[in-house]
Write an enzyme that holds these catalytic residues in place. Structure first.
Site, mmCIF file in Angstrom:
data_model
loop_
_atom_site.group_PDB
_atom_site.id
_atom_site.type_symbol
_atom_site.label_atom_id
_atom_site.label_comp_id
_atom_site.label_asym_id
_atom_site.label_seq_id
_atom_site.Cartn_x
_atom_site.Cartn_y
_atom_site.Cartn_z
ATOM 1 C CG HIS A 168 91.236 59.645 14.355
ATOM 2 N ND1 HIS A 168 91.561 58.750 13.354
ATOM 3 C CD2 HIS A 168 91.328 60.870 13.794
ATOM 4 C CE1 HIS A 168 91.810 59.418 12.231
ATOM 5 N NE2 HIS A 168 91.687 60.710 12.468
ATOM 6 C CE1 TYR A 224 81.537 53.693 17.654
ATOM 7 C CE2 TYR A 224 83.822 53.612 18.405
ATOM 8 C CZ TYR A 224 82.865 54.052 17.496
ATOM 9 O OH TYR A 224 83.245 54.834 16.436
ATOM 10 N NE ARG A 276 86.743 49.548 16.800
ATOM 11 C CZ ARG A 276 87.006 50.839 16.582
ATOM 12 N NH1 ARG A 276 86.019 51.714 16.495
ATOM 13 N NH2 ARG A 276 88.245 51.254 16.483
ATOM 14 C CG ASN A 278 100.966 49.802 4.496
ATOM 15 O OD1 ASN A 278 100.507 48.687 4.289
ATOM 16 N ND2 ASN A 278 100.206 50.848 4.761
ATOM 17 C CB THR A 334 98.096 54.975 8.173
ATOM 18 O OG1 THR A 334 96.889 55.683 7.821
ATOM 19 C CG2 THR A 334 99.299 55.734 7.646
ATOM 20 C CG ASP A 376 94.951 50.583 19.782
ATOM 21 O OD1 ASP A 376 95.113 50.072 18.663
ATOM 22 O OD2 ASP A 376 95.824 51.286 20.342
ATOM 23 C CD GLN A 432 95.586 57.888 10.702
ATOM 24 O OE1 GLN A 432 94.653 58.234 9.953
ATOM 25 N NE2 GLN A 432 96.582 57.142 10.282
HETATM 26 N N1 APR Z 1 101.978 46.091 9.496
HETATM 27 C C1 APR Z 1 101.997 47.228 8.758
HETATM 28 N N2 APR Z 1 100.925 47.686 8.064
HETATM 29 C C2 APR Z 1 99.784 46.948 8.123
HETATM 30 C C3 APR Z 1 99.687 45.751 8.866
HETATM 31 C C4 APR Z 1 100.848 45.329 9.575
HETATM 32 N N3 APR Z 1 100.851 44.202 10.308
HETATM 33 N N4 APR Z 1 98.415 45.249 8.718
HETATM 34 C C5 APR Z 1 97.743 46.114 7.918
HETATM 35 N N5 APR Z 1 98.573 47.113 7.555
HETATM 36 C C6 APR Z 1 98.247 48.292 6.738
HETATM 37 C C7 APR Z 1 97.253 48.052 5.621
HETATM 38 O O1 APR Z 1 97.947 47.694 4.425
HETATM 39 C C8 APR Z 1 96.612 49.437 5.495
HETATM 40 O O2 APR Z 1 97.360 50.256 4.587
HETATM 41 O O3 APR Z 1 97.627 49.199 7.621
HETATM 42 C C9 APR Z 1 96.730 50.028 6.891
HETATM 43 C C10 APR Z 1 95.411 50.071 7.639
HETATM 44 O O4 APR Z 1 94.599 50.972 6.943
HETATM 45 P P1 APR Z 1 93.132 51.327 7.500
HETATM 46 O O5 APR Z 1 92.413 50.074 7.865
HETATM 47 O O6 APR Z 1 92.535 52.275 6.516
HETATM 48 O O7 APR Z 1 93.406 52.077 8.887
HETATM 49 P P2 APR Z 1 93.899 53.566 9.074
HETATM 50 O O8 APR Z 1 94.826 54.000 7.985
HETATM 51 O O9 APR Z 1 94.395 53.690 10.470
HETATM 52 O O10 APR Z 1 92.517 54.378 8.942
HETATM 53 C C11 APR Z 1 92.581 55.767 9.195
HETATM 54 O O11 APR Z 1 90.182 55.868 9.078
HETATM 55 O O12 APR Z 1 88.291 54.679 9.560
HETATM 56 C C12 APR Z 1 89.048 55.788 9.941
HETATM 57 O O13 APR Z 1 89.218 56.743 12.080
HETATM 58 C C13 APR Z 1 89.537 55.608 11.345
HETATM 59 O O14 APR Z 1 91.693 56.115 12.281
HETATM 60 C C14 APR Z 1 91.040 55.474 11.193
HETATM 61 C C15 APR Z 1 91.315 56.171 9.879
#
Ligand code: APR
Length: 251
Positions: free
Chosen positions: A123, A71, A74, A215, A190, A108, A105
């Site tokens: 979160h 952490y 990060r 996405n 996401t 930051d 979610q």
């Molecule tokens: N623009 C748009 N989408 C993007 C970009 C970008 N520049 N870069 C990555 N992505 C997409 C990826 O394709 C993926 O689908 O963002 C998504 C990120 O997914 P994760 O890494 O799983 O993050 P997230 O969906 O926020 O995770 C949800 O899981 O680990 C827990 O608590 C944590 O809040 C988090 C939750």
């Protein structure tokens, strides 16, 4: 990845006519600020760990110093990050629609730094510390390897929601209410893998909202959206704002 993207005109019209726009963001919206997402391969120091193996109360109790080291790493990385064009476009969009509820979610704080005002941190926030026992928000010495609670002397923990923990009640209630009330739901950056956040789009759709996704990849849910824009958020969101402005000018 293209430097620009065309937003379908019927999507622009639906947002322009929306009474209430609900936006859900994930780690992807901060990727262009240099903040690693959760499910992209971790590089360097943390490549041998999965966030899912660090962001749990059990992992913390097993090795609080290791979890705090992650952490602190990060926090330092995020403190150096700046809001990117996606965050800034969302902040601008807030003033262009009657109501925009932003559920993130992400922990930051980049939406707030970009100027978004109605932000629900689903979160938690990585810069908030809490007493591990009481759960209360505390100020503690951030430079110690394992900060402790000034009130009880017990462990301090990052003020984020770990796997297996419940979403803060107010945040959950705000998100559920907004998803059911909105007439346009926009999911940005996401993977839609972690519930209950991942279920908000369905809730909105069942309540009659138009549902869209931005996405950089295609996701399993893309086919269930009315619109699925495959583009980087930092490109698609400014394009959306420009289209809305153009739409206004054309009226
Ligand atoms: N623009 C748009 N989408 C993007 C970009 C970008 N520049 N870069 C990555 N992505 C997409 C990826 O394709 C993926 O689908 O963002 C998504 C990120 O997914 P994760 O890494 O799983 O993050 P997230 O969906 O926020 O995770 C949800 O899981 O680990 C827990 O608590 C944590 O809040 C988090 C939750």
């Amino acid at each position: 990845m293209s430097a620009n993207v065309a937003i379908p005109s019927d999507m622009v019209e639906a947002i322009r006519d929306a009474r209430h726009l609900c936006v859900l963001t994930g780690a992807g919206i901060s990727a262009e600020s240099g903040v690693p997402t959760f499910r992209d391969a971790h590089t360097g120091l943390w490549s041998q760990y999965r966030p899912q193996d660090l962001a749990t109360a059990d992992a913390f109790l097993r090795d609080p110093e290791l979890v705090w080291r992650w952490y602190h790493w990060r926090q330092n990385l995020i403190a150096k990050a700046e809001p990117n064009p996606a965050h800034l476009a969302l902040a601008r969009l807030e003033a262009m629609v009657p109501r925009l509820t932003l559920i993130t979610q992400n922990v930051d704080g980049l939406h707030q730094r970009a100027g978004s005002t109605e932000v629900t941190e689903f979160h938690g926030n990585i810069f908030v510390n809490r007493c591990f026992i009481e759960g209360l928000e505390i100020e503690c010495d951030k430079d110690t390897a394992v900060p402790t609670c000034p009130a009880c002397g017990g462990l301090a923990r990052p003020g984020v929601v770990w796997f297996g923990e419940t979403i803060p009640e107010v945040a959950l209630d705000t998100a559920l209410t907004a998803a059911r009330d909105c007439d346009f739901f926009l999911s940005i950056g996401t993977s839609s893998l972690v519930y209950p956040a991942a279920g908000l789009a369905d809730l909105a759709r069942e309540a009659g909202a138009v549902v869209a996704e931005i996405n950089s990849q295609t996701t399993d849910l893309a086919c269930s959206y009315n619109f699925a824009i495959q583009a980087q958020a930092g490109v698609a969101l400014p394009a959306l704002v420009n289209s809305l402005l153009g739409h206004r000018a054309a009226l």
